[in-house]
Design a protein around this motif. Structure first.
Motif, PDB file in Angstrom:
ATOM      1  N   THR A  37      -5.067 -10.278  15.747  1.00 25.12           N
ATOM      2  CA  THR A  37      -5.763  -9.025  15.414  1.00 25.12           C
ATOM      3  C   THR A  37      -7.154  -9.280  14.837  1.00 25.12           C
ATOM      4  N   PHE A 105     -10.007  -6.422  15.225  1.00 25.92           N
ATOM      5  CA  PHE A 105      -9.678  -5.326  14.288  1.00 25.92           C
ATOM      6  C   PHE A 105     -10.926  -4.530  13.955  1.00 25.92           C
ATOM      7  N   GLN A 121      -1.361   5.190  14.060  1.00 21.87           N
ATOM      8  CA  GLN A 121      -1.269   3.729  13.956  1.00 21.87           C
ATOM      9  C   GLN A 121      -1.613   3.077  15.294  1.00 21.87           C
ATOM     10  N   ILE A 216      -2.472  -1.826   7.002  1.00 21.71           N
ATOM     11  CA  ILE A 216      -2.779  -0.462   6.548  1.00 21.71           C
ATOM     12  C   ILE A 216      -1.579   0.176   5.846  1.00 21.71           C
ATOM     13  N   ASN A 217      -0.395  -0.374   6.075  1.00 22.17           N
ATOM     14  CA  ASN A 217       0.820   0.158   5.452  1.00 22.17           C
ATOM     15  C   ASN A 217       1.277  -0.666   4.265  1.00 22.17           C
ATOM     16  N   CYS A 309       5.918  -0.146   8.431  1.00 19.68           N
ATOM     17  CA  CYS A 309       5.240  -0.883   9.497  1.00 19.68           C
ATOM     18  C   CYS A 309       6.155  -1.173  10.677  1.00 19.68           C
ATOM     19  N   CYS A 316       4.559  -5.891  14.683  1.00 14.29           N
ATOM     20  CA  CYS A 316       4.047  -6.113  13.340  1.00 14.29           C
ATOM     21  C   CYS A 316       5.229  -6.428  12.443  1.00 14.29           C
TER      22      CYS A 316
HETATM   23  S1  SF4 Z   1       0.453  -1.874  11.589  1.00 12.96           S
HETATM   24 FE1  SF4 Z   1      -0.369  -3.254  10.039  1.00 12.96          FE
HETATM   25  S2  SF4 Z   1       0.135  -5.321  10.754  1.00 12.96           S
HETATM   26 FE2  SF4 Z   1       0.355  -3.926  12.507  1.00 12.96          FE
HETATM   27  S3  SF4 Z   1      -1.637  -4.052  13.567  1.00 12.96           S
HETATM   28 FE3  SF4 Z   1      -1.695  -2.286  12.144  1.00 12.96          FE
HETATM   29  S4  SF4 Z   1      -2.610  -3.076  10.268  1.00 12.96           S
HETATM   30 FE4  SF4 Z   1      -1.948  -4.838  11.500  1.00 12.96          FE
END
Ligand code: SF4
Length: 322
Positions: A37, A105, A121, A216-217, A309, A316
């Motif tokens: 990522t 990312f 997401q 993000i979680n 997540c 993930c």
């Molecule tokens: S859910 Fe979390 S671990 Fe998965 S790609 Fe998005 S930021 Fe990354």
């Protein structure tokens, strides 16, 4: 008919255990794939190198590339934003920052002009699922061969995953296979031990999940640990927030974008973009992560939902159950 076995490896415990099952079963035509990522911890990259060496299985790295989509977004901003009467300073700021950086990312967020959130997401799909499908799985499909996608998913991680079958057909010769579906966490670490493979060292450094740093979680306690142990990760997100903010039409972009921040002043929905940045930036979230439960002013993240997540794809790593 040949069977191609593709194991998605994230550097986390569950996907590693899945790879170890494949090895223990002497699986042939085995390909391990890691979707990078660009928001991973350095230790995860090193762990993947270790895993390759210790298992003898090469790990194919795939990365999403948003160059063309950023080019398209530039055109959109140059024409549509101006037609919509967006302030010229906002247009110029966005154009200034809408340049591919090569970091998947960051480029995804620049292209989208926002960070992903729990409700949106898109990161899992854009950064993990799609590059794996496009670069590894799809080229093997439609050849008459069978493609088995091994996923490190456990049923006890979330409601999403509880009722998944161990194996299901997707179509075009592609099947999902979830060999550790019924495993619990001790079994996962036991498999590492049995096969003589060390888990990712991040697990012994306060991290409940391995993957984006931060995700993000991420939970409140994880963010506190990240800030304490890996302040450079917070610095990086701080820099990214400033860049994505420039790309945003609203002039605001926070990493914990889906936050339902509450403040003595009221809900963030009623605040200006800059007010939101002031209370919901990564730096503010870190400060909040240090507060005791009784002192919480902001509900920025999902502090208690350890399964936030857990996408059904298992791409993930989900948080370790508390
Ligand atoms: S859910 Fe979390 S671990 Fe998965 S790609 Fe998005 S930021 Fe990354």
């Amino acid at each position: 008919m040949t069977t191609h076995n593709i194991v998605s490896v994230s550097g986390g415990k569950d996907s590693t255990a899945t790879l170890l099952v494949a090895l223990a079963l002497d699986t042939t035509n085995l390909t391990a794939v890691f979707a990078d990522t660009g928001n991973e911890h350095e230790q995860t990259y090193r762990y993947l190198d270790y895993l390759e060496e210790a298992t003898g299985v090469g790990i194919t790295r795939v990365r999403a590339d948003f160059t063309q989509r950023i080019v398209g977004k530039r055109r959109f901003i140059e024409t549509k934003w101006r037609e919509q009467g967006i302030a010229e300073s906002t247009v110029l700021a966005a154009l200034d920052v809408l340049q591919p950086t090569g970091n998947p990312f960051l480029d995804l967020c620049i292209w989208k002009c926002r960070f992903p959130s729990r409700k949106a997401q898109f990161c899992t799909m854009e950064l993990k699922r799609d590059p794996m499908l496009e670069q590894v799985v799809v080229p093997l499909m439609g050849t008459g061969d069978m493609v088995l996608s091994w996923q490190g998913i456990r049923a006890d991680e979330s409601l999403n995953r509880r009722y998944l079958p161990e194996c299901n057909e997707v179509g075009g010769g592609l099947f999902n296979y979830r060999p550790i579906l019924k495993w619990d966490i001790p079994a996962v670490f036991e498999a590492h031990k049995y096969m003589g493979i060390k888990p990712n060292p991040l697990y012994s450094q306060g991290m409940g999940r391995v993957g984006c740093m931060p995700c993000i979680n991420c939970r409140k306690d994880e963010l506190r640990e990240i800030a304490l142990r890996f302040p450079e990760a917070v610095d990086r997100i701080d820099r990214w927030e400033q860049l994505v903010q420039k790309a945003s039409k609203r002039g605001a972009a926070t990493f914990f974008a889906g936050s339902k921040a509450k403040h003595p002043k009221g809900s963030i929905a009623a605040m200006t973009a800059l007010e939101v940045m002031e209370i919901a930036s990564i730096r503010q979230a870190v400060e909040w992560s240090k507060t005791a439960r009784g002192g919480i002013q902001y509900d920025l993240m999902i502090a208690t939902d350890a399964t936030a997540c857990s996408s059904a794809y298992g791409l993930c790593d989900s948080a370790e159950a508390a």
